[in-house]
Design an enzyme around this catalytic site. Structure first.
Site, short mmCIF file in Angstrom:
data_model
loop_
_atom_site.label_atom_id
_atom_site.label_comp_id
_atom_site.label_asym_id
_atom_site.label_seq_id
_atom_site.Cartn_x
_atom_site.Cartn_y
_atom_site.Cartn_z
N GLN A 117 24.67 -22.30 -22.77
CA GLN A 117 24.19 -21.83 -21.46
C GLN A 117 24.29 -20.31 -21.30
OE1 GLN A 117 26.03 -24.02 -18.26
NE2 GLN A 117 25.32 -25.99 -19.03
N GLU B 208 25.77 -17.61 -24.29
CA GLU B 208 25.71 -16.73 -25.47
C GLU B 208 24.32 -16.66 -26.11
OE1 GLU B 208 28.97 -16.93 -28.31
OE2 GLU B 208 30.12 -18.09 -26.89
N GLY C 271 27.62 -19.02 -37.29
CA GLY C 271 26.37 -18.26 -37.13
C GLY C 271 25.38 -18.84 -36.14
N HIS D 174 31.02 -11.77 -26.58
CA HIS D 174 32.37 -12.31 -26.37
C HIS D 174 32.27 -13.54 -25.45
CE1 HIS D 174 36.71 -12.31 -26.22
NE2 HIS D 174 36.60 -12.58 -24.92
N LEU E 245 36.91 -3.62 -36.25
CA LEU E 245 36.38 -2.54 -37.08
C LEU E 245 37.16 -1.24 -36.83
CD1 LEU E 245 32.66 -3.46 -36.55
CD2 LEU E 245 33.82 -3.35 -38.78
C1 GAR Z 1 31.09 -17.21 -30.55
O1 GAR Z 1 31.54 -18.06 -29.52
C2 GAR Z 1 31.38 -15.75 -30.20
O2 GAR Z 1 31.23 -15.48 -28.85
C3 GAR Z 1 32.82 -15.65 -30.63
O3 GAR Z 1 32.89 -16.36 -31.84
C4 GAR Z 1 31.92 -17.43 -31.81
C5 GAR Z 1 31.09 -17.35 -33.06
O4 GAR Z 1 30.21 -18.44 -33.14
N1 GAR Z 1 33.22 -14.28 -30.75
C6 GAR Z 1 34.44 -13.85 -30.39
O5 GAR Z 1 35.32 -14.59 -29.99
C7 GAR Z 1 34.64 -12.35 -30.53
N2 GAR Z 1 35.84 -11.94 -29.88
P1 GAR Z 1 28.93 -18.42 -34.08
O6 GAR Z 1 29.40 -18.00 -35.48
O7 GAR Z 1 28.46 -19.83 -34.07
O8 GAR Z 1 27.92 -17.46 -33.52
#
Ligand code: GAR
Length: 198
Positions: A179, A181, A12, A110, A94
């Site tokens: 950097q 997300e 999260g 992503h 989904l």
């Molecule tokens: C993140 O890096 C997100 O971009 C990736 O999962 C991680 C979740 O981290 N999502 C995917 O790979 C979707 N295809 P978080 O729980 O710490 O936010």
């Protein structure tokens, strides 16, 4: 006020970035109405709880099939008046019935520059493993709308991140999060909230 539901599966940190952006007023006219996890032990649920946000675990395996799961999720969110569904590390694909119900109102983060390293089987660390195996020098993250394909919906924002000598999947994942997300996910939500205010 844009009412968002954040769907999570793990740590999260992207949820945390949204919470922080709201509390520092970097993100305006946006409220997190609820957090939904498909995993009961996701640390993201603790982050929601610590911040006084309603949270719930809704698991596919508790429903007869994927469509029943999707229909329940859609009815749950419609009842709460959700404007936008934010997939923040939500690792369940989904079903179409859910996507149809929230057409153009679901976004996903992503951890690569789509169309590289995306689609079926590319999630979490696997994305960074594949990027390092291919030897790319630049990677990044993408926020896009979710359509019925896998990572195929319209792109909202992207941010590039350099791969560094000696990177491991873990160090690259961390840098892409820091950097890219955690910056572009709140930005994309703000863009959608702003458009709605007009
Ligand atoms: C993140 O890096 C997100 O971009 C990736 O999962 C991680 C979740 O981290 N999502 C995917 O790979 C979707 N295809 P978080 O729980 O710490 O936010």
């Amino acid at each position: 006020m844009l009412k968002i539901a954040v769907m999570v599966s793990g740590g999260g940190t992207n949820l945390q970035a949204i919470i922080d952006a709201i509390s520092t007023h970097a993100l305006k006219n946006v409220a997190i109405d609820c957090v939904i996890s498909n995993k009961a032990d996701a640390y993201a649920l603790k982050r929601a709880e610590d911040n006084g946000i309603d949270s719930v675990c809704i698991r596919p395996r508790d429903y007869p099939d994927k469509d029943a799961y999707g229909r329940y999720l859609a009815s749950f969110l419609k009842e709460r008046g959700t404007d936008l569904v934010v997939l923040a590390g939500f690792l369940v694909v989904l079903p179409e019935c859910f996507i149809d119900e929230f057409e153009n109102r679901i976004i996903n983060i992503h951890p690569s520059l789509i169309p590289s390293f995306c689609g079926d089987g590319f999630y979490g660390l696997k994305v960074h493993e594949a990027a390092l195996a291919r030897g790319v020098k630049v990677t990044g993250a993408t926020v896009h709308y979710v359509d019925s394909g896998c990572d195929t919906g319209p792109i909202i924002l992207q941010k590039a991140v350099y791969v560094e000598e000696g990177d491991t999947p873990e160090t690259l994942q961390k840098r892409v999060m820091q950097q890219a997300e955690w910056i572009i996910l709140p930005q994309a939500i703000q863009m959608i909230a702003d458009r709605r205010e007009k």
